[in-house]
Design a protein around this motif. Sequence first.
Motif, PDB file in Angstrom:
ATOM      1  N   SER A  69       0.820  -1.201   0.000  1.00  0.00           N
ATOM      2  CA  SER A  69       0.000   0.000   0.000  1.00  0.00           C
ATOM      3  C   SER A  69       0.861   1.260   0.000  1.00  0.00           C
ATOM      4  O   SER A  69       0.597   2.209  -0.745  1.00  0.00           O
ATOM      5  N   ASP A  73       1.135   4.036  -2.962  1.00  0.00           N
ATOM      6  CA  ASP A  73       0.857   5.441  -2.654  1.00  0.00           C
ATOM      7  C   ASP A  73       2.021   6.330  -3.082  1.00  0.00           C
ATOM      8  O   ASP A  73       1.823   7.373  -3.702  1.00  0.00           O
ATOM      9  N   ARG A  77       1.974   9.205  -5.957  1.00  0.00           N
ATOM     10  CA  ARG A  77       2.386  10.589  -5.705  1.00  0.00           C
ATOM     11  C   ARG A  77       3.513  10.996  -6.648  1.00  0.00           C
ATOM     12  O   ARG A  77       3.527  12.098  -7.158  1.00  0.00           O
TER      13      ARG A  77
END
Length: 109
Positions: A69, A73, A77
């Motif tokens: 995860s 992420d 980004r």
Amino acid sequence: MGKLTFVVGAGLGYVLGTRAGRAQYEKIKKASSKVWDNPRVQQNVQKVESRVTELARERGSAVTDKVASTVKDRLHRSGDQSATGQGYAGGDAGQAGGSSDSTQSQSGF
């Protein structure tokens, strides 16, 4: 765990820092071997090993999911930043046709 790390670090620092020579090193090595070979110490080592193995089995998938995860992420980004040109030294280096001269002048080279 913190006390054990400190003791090991202090012992290692002493051995590396001492000028007493090989005899002192051998004396410390012999004493540490006696401690390590002590049945009570080995019993505790086995307990810790089994507990760590148990925790790894119990929480391994949760850790794997958390790492996946976090990586997703961060990649997401990073993709957002690269699309706008942010996060790079040149600022416009991600755009088509960006020249290398603009990056060099900003970096000071």
